[in-house]
Design an enzyme around this catalytic site. Structure first.
Site, PDB file in Angstrom:
ATOM      1  N   ARG A 142       0.828  -1.194   0.000  1.00  0.00           N
ATOM      2  CA  ARG A 142       0.000   0.000   0.000  1.00  0.00           C
ATOM      3  C   ARG A 142       0.875   1.261   0.000  1.00  0.00           C
ATOM      4  NH1 ARG A 142      -5.114   1.691  -1.228  1.00  0.00           N
ATOM      5  NH2 ARG A 142      -6.146   2.813   0.441  1.00  0.00           N
ATOM      6  N   THR A 444      -9.953  -0.456  -9.630  1.00  0.00           N
ATOM      7  CA  THR A 444      -8.621  -1.037  -9.597  1.00  0.00           C
ATOM      8  C   THR A 444      -8.699  -2.364 -10.357  1.00  0.00           C
ATOM      9  OG1 THR A 444      -6.927  -1.837  -8.135  1.00  0.00           O
ATOM     10  CG2 THR A 444      -9.082  -1.937  -7.265  1.00  0.00           C
ATOM     11  N   GLU A 464      -6.098   3.635  -7.574  1.00  0.00           N
ATOM     12  CA  GLU A 464      -7.293   4.209  -6.963  1.00  0.00           C
ATOM     13  C   GLU A 464      -8.363   4.535  -8.007  1.00  0.00           C
ATOM     14  OE1 GLU A 464      -9.411   4.471  -4.765  1.00  0.00           O
ATOM     15  OE2 GLU A 464     -10.130   6.504  -4.749  1.00  0.00           O
ATOM     16  N   GLU A 483      -4.180   7.512  -4.233  1.00  0.00           N
ATOM     17  CA  GLU A 483      -4.646   6.633  -3.150  1.00  0.00           C
ATOM     18  C   GLU A 483      -4.848   7.374  -1.830  1.00  0.00           C
ATOM     19  OE1 GLU A 483      -6.061   3.206  -3.806  1.00  0.00           O
ATOM     20  OE2 GLU A 483      -4.188   3.239  -4.921  1.00  0.00           O
ATOM     21  N   ASP A 486      -8.167   8.092  -0.105  1.00  0.00           N
ATOM     22  CA  ASP A 486      -8.864   7.108   0.737  1.00  0.00           C
ATOM     23  C   ASP A 486      -8.811   7.491   2.224  1.00  0.00           C
ATOM     24  OD1 ASP A 486      -9.731   5.511  -1.288  1.00  0.00           O
ATOM     25  OD2 ASP A 486      -8.259   3.918  -1.017  1.00  0.00           O
ATOM     26  N   GLY A 532     -13.347  -2.094  -6.971  1.00  0.00           N
ATOM     27  CA  GLY A 532     -14.637  -1.490  -6.634  1.00  0.00           C
ATOM     28  C   GLY A 532     -14.626  -0.636  -5.388  1.00  0.00           C
ATOM     29  N   GLY A 533     -13.440  -0.139  -4.966  1.00  0.00           N
ATOM     30  CA  GLY A 533     -13.395   0.712  -3.775  1.00  0.00           C
ATOM     31  C   GLY A 533     -14.040  -0.006  -2.605  1.00  0.00           C
TER      32      GLY A 533
HETATM   33  N1  GLU Z   1      -8.563   2.860  -3.298  1.00  0.00           N
HETATM   34  C1  GLU Z   1      -9.358   1.703  -3.181  1.00  0.00           C
HETATM   35  C2  GLU Z   1      -8.988   0.924  -1.958  1.00  0.00           C
HETATM   36  O1  GLU Z   1      -7.880   0.860  -1.593  1.00  0.00           O
HETATM   37  C3  GLU Z   1      -9.190   0.801  -4.339  1.00  0.00           C
HETATM   38  C4  GLU Z   1      -9.772   1.385  -5.527  1.00  0.00           C
HETATM   39  C5  GLU Z   1     -10.704   0.452  -6.173  1.00  0.00           C
HETATM   40  O2  GLU Z   1     -10.822  -0.664  -5.926  1.00  0.00           O
HETATM   41  O3  GLU Z   1     -11.364   0.830  -7.009  1.00  0.00           O
HETATM   42  O4  GLU Z   1      -9.800   0.334  -1.349  1.00  0.00           O
END
Ligand code: GLU
Length: 638
Positions: A142, A444, A464, A483, A486, A532-533
């Site tokens: 990360r 992602t 991200e 990132e 977040d 999918g965040g």
């Molecule tokens: N920034 C997101 C995370 O770390 C990932 C981005 C995504 O999956 O679209 O959870």
């Protein structure tokens, strides 16, 4: 459901193993009787067919490459969103590389063909099953925040208010110190059998030769067009001739080929301690914005010393038993393992039955709602804040949370977090202090690989948003992540509960990435993940429930329509889910609405694999979401 595996044949001889870390696979408890008896998978015939011939696209060939969403066979398997990346991994496996080698090679190729979701300017998480050691490992790559970043970093100094999210996305401020190369280096030193230079070669070829632009790449460029246009090196690279590349055209990235070549020669020190690092930090600190652009692009705080200080970290994976299986996930700095794990622990208190999917889905939504409340209150970078991880994953805490679920009625969302304090009552009344879900970017990519020895990689890699910060390092062919958006932007007001996810020096923003491994009797059974965040967690959870509780095959579990409950008043869902279950779930108080995206109505883009029996693997990708993915095996069975 799951059949008990037959005895494992001895694994083929393998290349020498590197030194291994400390985490141990705990032996699972016996399968519950229902699972042991309800084996219902159709295992395809064992005859080995000729290796799948997946034609490589030729430069100038306007046909997008062939994709197949399911492949079953022996000798190793891979599933990614992209045919070039899958083919790269397959080639590594065929030449005797192991799953980690193949995953790194595929990751490097995704940096070329999926540059808006994956790049050496980003980071990611890996869970890994080492067949020889019979252990699961977690590798944290990360991004972390620059040393100069304090908890007020996303407040506008002029107003004291959080800066608009969109402005933070396209800024140097959102750029975290990239972790991908350090993670690949760690992964290869610990588990690989090939060096990085060798594994970059296929990606260099694709970057030089080019790949055929498909609808997905076109659309992802188009949604980014305005901001890409405003940032000079990004415009030059991703809007060739000033335009969004057309479907069927060939996209080349000689700059990235050059960067990979240099990395192959000089090693990752060039990035973390050398000239390339200087360029990365300089670009984040002073984004190369077109002086004619009206856009505000805030400068970042990154310095060369931040790159030198970055380390990818081996961590103890999270573990929960579920229906006689063992589910391993990513610990903090991701909230993936703790939140999927807590929700599974809660679900373990209920009987979910394929004959009553609406009730199962009701429990799934309610368990997610509770687990999200606890995620928001307690989970952040455990290197910097106290995270009560063991208690969040304890059966006692799950029982206390589960007793808040009514079978006939959804709780109003958001719900209050619980108290993972080690002292659990049969049932505690709900608290009052709730927290709304912060917006997190939604894109992602995930890939899974298994090799012939039974090693398995589950790897989520990200910059991200689609297109990350929108800032390309001039002449280097890759985008920098955003990132750090977040993090929570605003410290809590006096009297509010503390927020474990505020920005801080060298702190990692809380992620949702959930590269997941499921073991049965100590051997890998499933590997799974998705982009999918914050919906990542619910998608992984829903697929696990579909597969384990509702008896779907993995392809069906992945394809089934999705819904996500993350503590919002509405349940966001895909249209097919609303059509199928909307009325009955509404009768239990769930308010279903179409998932707003991006992309609208599409939740996640998962990849997974399942060992149908020892050695026989089914690799699975999406058939349609985000253009579908590519599953391949070394020796397909008919
Ligand atoms: N920034 C997101 C995370 O770390 C990932 C981005 C995504 O999956 O679209 O959870």
């Amino acid at each position: 459901m799951f059949r008990s595996p037959s005895p494992t044949p001895p694994p083929p001889s393998r290349p020498p193993a590197a030194s291994r870390g400390p985490s141990r696979v705990r032996r699972p408890t016996a399968l519950v009787a229902a699972l042991a008896t309800a084996a219902s998978l159709t295992v395809p015939g064992a005859a080995i067919a000729a290796p799948a011939s997946v034609p490589a696209p030729l430069a100038g060939d306007p046909r997008p490459p062939v994709k197949q969403p399911v492949a079953t066979g022996y000798g190793g398997a891979v599933s990614t969103v992209d045919p070039d990346a899958s083919r790269t991994a397959l080639d590594v496996l065929k030449r005797g590389g192991n799953a980690m080698d193949a995953a790194v090679a595929a990751g490097a190729t995704l940096g070329v063909t999926e540059p808006y979701v994956s790049a050496i300017g980003g980071g990611g998480f890996i869970t890994y099953y080492d067949a020889k050691k019979r252990r699961v490992y977690a590798l944290d790559g990360r991004e972390f925040a620059p040393k100069r970043m304090g908890q007020d970093a996303f407040l506008d100094p002029a107003t004291g208010k959080p800066i608009p999210f969109g402005e933070a996305v396209t800024s140097g401020l959102g750029v975290g110190v990239p972790g991908t190369l350090a993670q690949w280096d760690l992964a290869l030193r610990r588990f690989g059998t090939r060096d990085l230079g060798t594994l970059l070669r296929p990606a260099i070829k694709v970057a030089d030769r080019g790949f055929v632009v498909d609808q997905e790449f076109h659309d992802q460029t188009a949604v980014n067009e305005a901001r890409f246009r405003d940032i000079v090196p990004t415009r030059k690279l991703f809007l060739p001739g000033g335009k969004v590349p057309e479907v069927g055209s060939v996209f080349r990235n000689p700059d990235l080929a050059g960067t990979y070549r240099q990395l192959a020669k000089r090693g990752i020190g060039w990035f973390y301690e050398g000239g390339l690092g200087r360029e990365v930090a300089g670009t984040a600190a002073a984004p190369p914005v077109d002086p004619k652009a009206a856009r505000t692009v805030r400068p970042g705080l990154m310095e060369r010393g931040d790159l030198a200080a970055y380390r990818a970290v081996m961590r103890e994976p999270t573990h929960v038993p579920y229906r006689g299986l063992d589910v391993y996930g990513m610990p903090p700095s991701s909230s993936g393992g703790s939140t999927v794990g807590e929700a599974l622990n809660i679900l373990g208190n209920f009987r979910l039955d394929a004959r009553d999917p609406v009730t199962a889905l009701h429990y799934y939504l309610e368990a997610s709602k509770l687990a999200y409340a606890d995620r928001g209150r307690y989970v952040g970078d455990a290197d910097k804040v106290d995270v009560p991880l063991d208690e969040l994953l304890s059966p006692g805490f799950a029982r206390e949370r589960a007793c808040l679920i009514r079978p006939d009625r959804a709780a109003p969302a958001p719900v209050a977090p619980g108290s993972p304090d080690g002292s659990y009552e049969p049932c505690v009344p709900a608290g009052t202090q709730t927290r709304a879900l912060a917006f997190e970017g939604p894109q992602t990519t995930h890939l899974v690989v298994a090799d012939k020895w039974g090693d398995v990689v589950s790897y989520t890699v990200s910059i991200e948003q689609f297109g990350g910060s929108g800032i390309t390092v001039p002449g280097r062919g890759f985008l920098l992540n955003n990132e750090l958006t977040d993090f929570s932007f605003q410290p809590p007001a006096p009297g509010q509960a503390p927020d474990p996810n505020l920005p801080g020096p060298h702190k990692r923003p809380r992620s949702s990435m959930s590269p997941t491994l499921v073991l049965q009797d100590g051997r890998p059974r499933l590997a799974l993940g998705t982009p999918g965040g914050s919906t990542i967690i619910t998608t992984v959870l829903q697929i696990l429930m579909n597969r384990i509780d509702l008896g779907m095959t993995l392809p069906a579990a992945l394809t089934a329509p999705r819904a996500t409950q993350r503590g919002t008043p509405q349940v966001y869902a895909e249209q097919a889910f609303i059509d199928r279950y909307g009325r009955e779930l509404a009768a239990r108080g769930h308010r279903l609405e179409l998932f707003p995206g991006p992309p609208t109505g599409v939740i996640g883009a998962a990849t997974g694999l399942e060992f149908l029996r020892p050695g026989l693997v089914q690799a699975v990708a999406e058939p349609t979401r985000r253009g579908g993915g590519s599953a391949l095996v070394v020796h397909p069975v008919r």
